[in-house]
Design a protein around this motif. Structure first.
Motif, PDB file in Angstrom:
ATOM      1  N   ILE A  20       0.825  -1.203   0.000  1.00  0.00           N
ATOM      2  CA  ILE A  20       0.000   0.000   0.000  1.00  0.00           C
ATOM      3  C   ILE A  20       0.863   1.259   0.000  1.00  0.00           C
ATOM      4  O   ILE A  20       0.580   2.219  -0.694  1.00  0.00           O
ATOM      5  CB  ILE A  20      -0.907   0.017   1.254  1.00  0.00           C
ATOM      6  N   TYR A  21       1.919   1.239   0.823  1.00  0.00           N
ATOM      7  CA  TYR A  21       2.834   2.372   0.880  1.00  0.00           C
ATOM      8  C   TYR A  21       4.202   1.939   0.379  1.00  0.00           C
ATOM      9  O   TYR A  21       4.557   0.770   0.491  1.00  0.00           O
ATOM     10  CB  TYR A  21       2.978   2.876   2.322  1.00  0.00           C
ATOM     11  N   MET A  22       4.959   2.882  -0.143  1.00  0.00           N
ATOM     12  CA  MET A  22       6.301   2.584  -0.611  1.00  0.00           C
ATOM     13  C   MET A  22       7.090   1.945   0.536  1.00  0.00           C
ATOM     14  O   MET A  22       7.012   2.401   1.681  1.00  0.00           O
ATOM     15  CB  MET A  22       6.974   3.883  -1.070  1.00  0.00           C
ATOM     16  N   LEU A  23       7.801   0.875   0.260  1.00  0.00           N
ATOM     17  CA  LEU A  23       8.627   0.104   1.204  1.00  0.00           C
ATOM     18  C   LEU A  23       7.824  -0.814   2.128  1.00  0.00           C
ATOM     19  O   LEU A  23       8.406  -1.600   2.873  1.00  0.00           O
ATOM     20  CB  LEU A  23       9.520   0.993   2.095  1.00  0.00           C
ATOM     21  N   ALA A  24       6.475  -0.718   2.086  1.00  0.00           N
ATOM     22  CA  ALA A  24       5.693  -1.504   3.042  1.00  0.00           C
ATOM     23  C   ALA A  24       5.862  -3.008   2.814  1.00  0.00           C
ATOM     24  O   ALA A  24       5.828  -3.785   3.764  1.00  0.00           O
ATOM     25  CB  ALA A  24       4.213  -1.132   2.962  1.00  0.00           C
ATOM     26  N   ASP A  25       6.073  -3.407   1.549  1.00  0.00           N
ATOM     27  CA  ASP A  25       6.155  -4.848   1.283  1.00  0.00           C
ATOM     28  C   ASP A  25       7.531  -5.428   1.596  1.00  0.00           C
ATOM     29  O   ASP A  25       7.758  -6.613   1.416  1.00  0.00           O
ATOM     30  CB  ASP A  25       5.707  -5.185  -0.146  1.00  0.00           C
ATOM     31  N   SER A  26       8.462  -4.597   2.046  1.00  0.00           N
ATOM     32  CA  SER A  26       9.768  -5.134   2.452  1.00  0.00           C
ATOM     33  C   SER A  26      10.089  -4.699   3.883  1.00  0.00           C
ATOM     34  O   SER A  26      11.242  -4.674   4.285  1.00  0.00           O
ATOM     35  CB  SER A  26      10.862  -4.683   1.482  1.00  0.00           C
ATOM     36  N   ARG A  27       9.060  -4.358   4.669  1.00  0.00           N
ATOM     37  CA  ARG A  27       9.327  -3.803   5.984  1.00  0.00           C
ATOM     38  C   ARG A  27       9.852  -4.824   6.987  1.00  0.00           C
ATOM     39  O   ARG A  27      10.356  -4.452   8.041  1.00  0.00           O
ATOM     40  CB  ARG A  27       8.093  -3.080   6.535  1.00  0.00           C
ATOM     41  N   ASP A  28       9.753  -6.112   6.664  1.00  0.00           N
ATOM     42  CA  ASP A  28      10.344  -7.132   7.536  1.00  0.00           C
ATOM     43  C   ASP A  28      11.834  -7.347   7.260  1.00  0.00           C
ATOM     44  O   ASP A  28      12.510  -8.004   8.044  1.00  0.00           O
ATOM     45  CB  ASP A  28       9.622  -8.472   7.340  1.00  0.00           C
ATOM     46  N   LEU A  58       2.856   7.846  -6.393  1.00  0.00           N
ATOM     47  CA  LEU A  58       1.523   8.234  -5.940  1.00  0.00           C
ATOM     48  C   LEU A  58       0.710   6.951  -5.816  1.00  0.00           C
ATOM     49  O   LEU A  58       0.761   6.105  -6.705  1.00  0.00           O
ATOM     50  CB  LEU A  58       0.824   9.118  -6.975  1.00  0.00           C
ATOM     51  N   GLY A  59      -0.021   6.801  -4.709  1.00  0.00           N
ATOM     52  CA  GLY A  59      -0.767   5.565  -4.529  1.00  0.00           C
ATOM     53  C   GLY A  59      -2.165   5.788  -3.989  1.00  0.00           C
ATOM     54  O   GLY A  59      -2.442   6.793  -3.312  1.00  0.00           O
ATOM     55  N   TYR A  60      -3.042   4.875  -4.309  1.00  0.00           N
ATOM     56  CA  TYR A  60      -4.401   4.894  -3.767  1.00  0.00           C
ATOM     57  C   TYR A  60      -4.858   3.462  -3.534  1.00  0.00           C
ATOM     58  O   TYR A  60      -4.628   2.583  -4.381  1.00  0.00           O
ATOM     59  CB  TYR A  60      -5.383   5.580  -4.728  1.00  0.00           C
ATOM     60  N   THR A  61      -5.471   3.229  -2.390  1.00  0.00           N
ATOM     61  CA  THR A  61      -6.052   1.914  -2.112  1.00  0.00           C
ATOM     62  C   THR A  61      -7.416   2.095  -1.468  1.00  0.00           C
ATOM     63  O   THR A  61      -7.589   2.943  -0.594  1.00  0.00           O
ATOM     64  CB  THR A  61      -5.160   1.106  -1.141  1.00  0.00           C
ATOM     65  N   ARG A  62      -8.361   1.317  -1.933  1.00  0.00           N
ATOM     66  CA  ARG A  62      -9.668   1.275  -1.292  1.00  0.00           C
ATOM     67  C   ARG A  62      -9.745  -0.031  -0.521  1.00  0.00           C
ATOM     68  O   ARG A  62      -9.412  -1.097  -1.050  1.00  0.00           O
ATOM     69  CB  ARG A  62     -10.770   1.302  -2.357  1.00  0.00           C
ATOM     70  N   LEU A  63     -10.149   0.080   0.733  1.00  0.00           N
ATOM     71  CA  LEU A  63     -10.133  -1.083   1.607  1.00  0.00           C
ATOM     72  C   LEU A  63     -11.488  -1.192   2.289  1.00  0.00           C
ATOM     73  O   LEU A  63     -11.986  -0.221   2.853  1.00  0.00           O
ATOM     74  CB  LEU A  63      -9.014  -0.838   2.618  1.00  0.00           C
ATOM     75  N   ASP A  64     -12.116  -2.361   2.176  1.00  0.00           N
ATOM     76  CA  ASP A  64     -13.385  -2.603   2.872  1.00  0.00           C
ATOM     77  C   ASP A  64     -13.100  -3.555   4.013  1.00  0.00           C
ATOM     78  O   ASP A  64     -12.951  -4.760   3.819  1.00  0.00           O
ATOM     79  CB  ASP A  64     -14.415  -3.181   1.905  1.00  0.00           C
ATOM     80  N   LEU A  65     -13.021  -2.972   5.201  1.00  0.00           N
ATOM     81  CA  LEU A  65     -12.538  -3.721   6.358  1.00  0.00           C
ATOM     82  C   LEU A  65     -13.596  -4.661   6.923  1.00  0.00           C
ATOM     83  O   LEU A  65     -14.751  -4.282   7.110  1.00  0.00           O
ATOM     84  CB  LEU A  65     -12.085  -2.732   7.445  1.00  0.00           C
ATOM     85  N   ALA A  66     -13.173  -5.888   7.173  1.00  0.00           N
ATOM     86  CA  ALA A  66     -14.008  -6.852   7.894  1.00  0.00           C
ATOM     87  C   ALA A  66     -13.173  -7.358   9.063  1.00  0.00           C
ATOM     88  O   ALA A  66     -12.001  -7.697   8.884  1.00  0.00           O
ATOM     89  CB  ALA A  66     -14.386  -8.008   6.976  1.00  0.00           C
ATOM     90  N   VAL A  67     -13.748  -7.350  10.245  1.00  0.00           N
ATOM     91  CA  VAL A  67     -12.987  -7.809  11.411  1.00  0.00           C
ATOM     92  C   VAL A  67     -13.781  -8.848  12.191  1.00  0.00           C
ATOM     93  O   VAL A  67     -15.007  -8.808  12.260  1.00  0.00           O
ATOM     94  CB  VAL A  67     -12.606  -6.640  12.360  1.00  0.00           C
ATOM     95  N   ASP A  68     -13.047  -9.775  12.769  1.00  0.00           N
ATOM     96  CA  ASP A  68     -13.647 -10.770  13.634  1.00  0.00           C
ATOM     97  C   ASP A  68     -12.779 -10.833  14.893  1.00  0.00           C
ATOM     98  O   ASP A  68     -11.629 -11.262  14.838  1.00  0.00           O
ATOM     99  CB  ASP A  68     -13.668 -12.123  12.905  1.00  0.00           C
ATOM    100  N   ILE A  69     -13.351 -10.339  15.989  1.00  0.00           N
ATOM    101  CA  ILE A  69     -12.564 -10.242  17.218  1.00  0.00           C
ATOM    102  C   ILE A  69     -12.628 -11.545  18.002  1.00  0.00           C
ATOM    103  O   ILE A  69     -13.693 -12.130  18.175  1.00  0.00           O
ATOM    104  CB  ILE A  69     -13.069  -9.063  18.081  1.00  0.00           C
ATOM    105  N   ASN A  70     -11.469 -12.006  18.426  1.00  0.00           N
ATOM    106  CA  ASN A  70     -11.381 -13.206  19.244  1.00  0.00           C
ATOM    107  C   ASN A  70     -10.739 -12.845  20.574  1.00  0.00           C
ATOM    108  O   ASN A  70      -9.712 -12.187  20.606  1.00  0.00           O
ATOM    109  CB  ASN A  70     -10.506 -14.260  18.561  1.00  0.00           C
ATOM    110  N   GLY A  71     -11.374 -13.307  21.664  1.00  0.00           N
ATOM    111  CA  GLY A  71     -10.822 -13.019  22.985  1.00  0.00           C
ATOM    112  C   GLY A  71     -11.911 -12.531  23.905  1.00  0.00           C
ATOM    113  O   GLY A  71     -13.098 -12.530  23.536  1.00  0.00           O
TER     114      GLY A  71
END
Lengths: 155, 424
Positions: B148-156, B239-252
């Motif tokens: 999504i952001y520059m360098l994000a895919d190599s942050r590890d 320049l970047g753009y991402t559309r994200l439709d968040l779905a969450v399932d909370i455990n705990g």
């Protein structure tokens, strides 16, 4: 400050003299391509795009296959990008581990570079001038880039 | 079978006790290669078919403030809080690349890192097939990194950057580890440089951490986006753009509470982060000889009423001197409005202040000044030291980047980090 500038100037002069001496005994690195590659010259920016994996295409449109001469790699990238091998390896770590591109193939000696380049139309490598053979086309001596670099960094 | 001779392995073998980890891993490689032998038996040819590479970090992080736990990103359940932890930045990755021929290749990457469950169970970070019909087009499908952001895919990959860790305000929140999907890259030489773009779409997969006891499964989150880049000489712009439709399932332990609140749709809507996010980003890198500089900015437009819009960004400058590369970074994240504290129905068995904590969790307001240096010990090994001075303003003190916060925390943290980063 002035003393430092002076020291830099002396260093540059010594480097330039050293390079000249190297060039004279055939140690200068020369870019080589296949005789049918369709190119006779290559700019530094074009070489950066190919060797740094930005776009592996020769100006003639053929897919480029860059080859590193392992023993001269540090010298080559210093000339090409003014960077240390650690910096170059860091750069490749980013591209390799995000699946974007692979670094150039590593050849262990000049004979291997010449063999690869002589047998593949898109291959591009570098060898010392004294190691040039008939099967490849020499493009540009890299001392040219060093002189450019020297010129652009001189105060 | 030929092992692809990698640039960073062509030097003479490094010596010294400090390299034991690398040596150990090198001993493991022949075993992996043997295991892959039956598949690759036919793949030997003039060009290498299989390459095995890896990366890793051994890190120690100390937070001098004992009132809030500092984390690297939202997948981590705990972080140093007045103590020193080795799990924050330590990680190990192994990647196999297989050249299948006919412009096809396959890549698998496994990573072991401190995760939402508080352990180091290995996970499949990447696993894709790539088709490159020519040098201007790449198509990939499978499990892909988070680009999504520059360098994000190599942050590890700690060895690939100068810092001990990527600036947390930019790379810490809303960072999922990976997506299952596809992407497409197109390149075109333009002027002296290269213009290239990427389009991607898929579903996020993986789990984040709410706190030490609650995790969030983001499976089912859809995303699609792209970025356009121009690289010329020392410059790289994106320049970047991402559309994200968040779905969450909370455990705990929080899960029953969420189920309870779900019976009140108006309330639930006010607190739920599930909805659409628009992520815009600009990145600029300058990298010439010894000088490196980066400027990254992000703008998050959030459609869920309980999540404010936010800005984030950083600027970082470094200058190499011999083997040393000192650097300085300023990073920030701040909400553009106060989150709405939801009106919770009276009479429910809800913990006091729960409404405030929902909104605070998504409201950033902090700045970090980082100073540090990288020392290149070898051509594939670097040592780094870094100090982060973090200032979290009062609105941002419940933000998702902090763990086990005490109520009287003044929002300050001083984090000392030392890492050993390597690739092989």
């Amino acid at each position: 400050m002035a003393a430092r500038t002076l020291r830099h100037l002396i260093l540059l002069a010594a480097l330039a003299w050293g390079c000249q001496a190297l060039a004279d005994d055939g140690a200068e690195l020369v870019l080589v391509v296949h005789p049918d590659s369709g190119i006779t010259t290559l700019s530094r920016d074009e070489a950066i795009n190919i060797f740094m994996g930005r776009h592996r295409q020769l100006p003639s449109g053929i897919t480029a296959l860059p080859v590193d001469l392992a023993p001269a790699r540090a010298e080559f990238y210093q000339l090409l990008t003014d960077k240390t091998l650690a910096q170059i390896n860091s750069y490749w770590a980013r591209l390799v581990f995000s699946g974007r591109a692979s670094p150039p193939r590593q050849a262990q000696d000049a004979a291997e570079v010449l063999d690869i380049v002589a047998n593949s139309r898109g291959a591009i490598g570098y060898v010392r001038r004294r190691d040039l053979s008939a099967g490849v086309r020499p493009l540009v001596g890299l001392a040219t880039w060093r002189n450019l670099q020297t010129a652009s960094t001189a105060p | 079978m030929t092992r692809y001779r990698q640039g960073w392995t062509t030097s003479t073998t490094p010596k010294g006790a400090i390299l034991n980890a690398t040596t150990l891993i090198r001993h493991l490689l022949p075993i992996l290669l043997l295991a892959a032998g039956p598949v690759l038996g036919e793949a030997t040819g003039q060009w290498p078919a299989l390459s095995v590479r890896g990366f890793g970090t051994l890190g120690l992080a100390h937070n001098s403030n004992d009132q809030a736990g500092f984390i690297r990103d939202v997948t981590q359940p705990r972080g140093p809080k007045g103590d020193t932890r080795w799990d924050l930045d330590s990680r190990l990755g192994l990647q196999l690349d297989l050249d299948i021929g006919n412009n096809l290749s396959a890549t698998v990457q496994g990573i072991s890192r401190y995760n939402h469950a508080g352990n180091f169970d290995p996970e499949l970070a990447w696993g894709f097939v790539k088709f490159s019909p020519d040098d201007s087009l790449d198509l990939r499908a499978g499990r892909l990194g988070w680009d999504i952001y520059m360098l994000a895919d190599s942050r590890d990959v700690g060895y690939s950057y100068l810092w001990a860790r990527p600036p947390v305000e930019y790379y810490g929140p809303l960072q999922f580890s990976k997506i299952n999907g596809a992407d497409l890259v197109l390149r075109h030489s333009l002027g002296n440089g290269v213009l290239w773009g990427k389009l991607f779409a898929g579903q996020a997969t993986g789990k984040l951490s709410l706190d030490a006891r609650n995790s969030v499964d983001v499976a089912g989150t859809d995303l699609a986006g792209g970025h356009i880049n121009y690289e010329t000489g020392p410059w790289l712009a994106r320049l970047g753009y991402t559309r994200l439709d968040l779905a969450v399932d909370i455990n705990g332990p929080v899960a029953p509470l969420m189920d309870l609140l779900a019976q009140f749709p108006e309330v639930f809507e006010a607190i739920s982060p599930e909805d659409t996010y628009h992520l815009y980003s600009v990145g600029l890198m300058f990298d010439e000889g010894p000088l490196q500089a980066q400027l990254m900015l992000g703008y998050q437009k959030s459609e869920p009423p309980g999540v404010p819009d936010a800005n984030q960004g950083y600027v970082s400058v470094a200058y190499r001197m011999g083997q040393w590369t000192p650097f300085a970074t300023v990073s920030f994240a701040n909400a553009l409005s106060s989150a709405l504290t939801p009106e919770l129905p009276p009479g429910l068995p809800l913990p006091a202040g729960i409404g405030d904590s929902f909104s605070a969790n998504t409201t950033p307001d902090q700045t970090t000044l980082s100073l540090g240096a990288r020392y290149d010990l070898w051509e594939n090994i670097a040592l780094k030291v870094q100090y982060d001075h973090v200032n979290v303003r009062s609105d941002g003190r419940g933000y998702m980047l902090w763990r086990e916060q005490d109520s009287g925390w003044d929002g300050r943290a001083g984090v000392f980090t030392a890492t050993l980063d390597f690739v092989f």
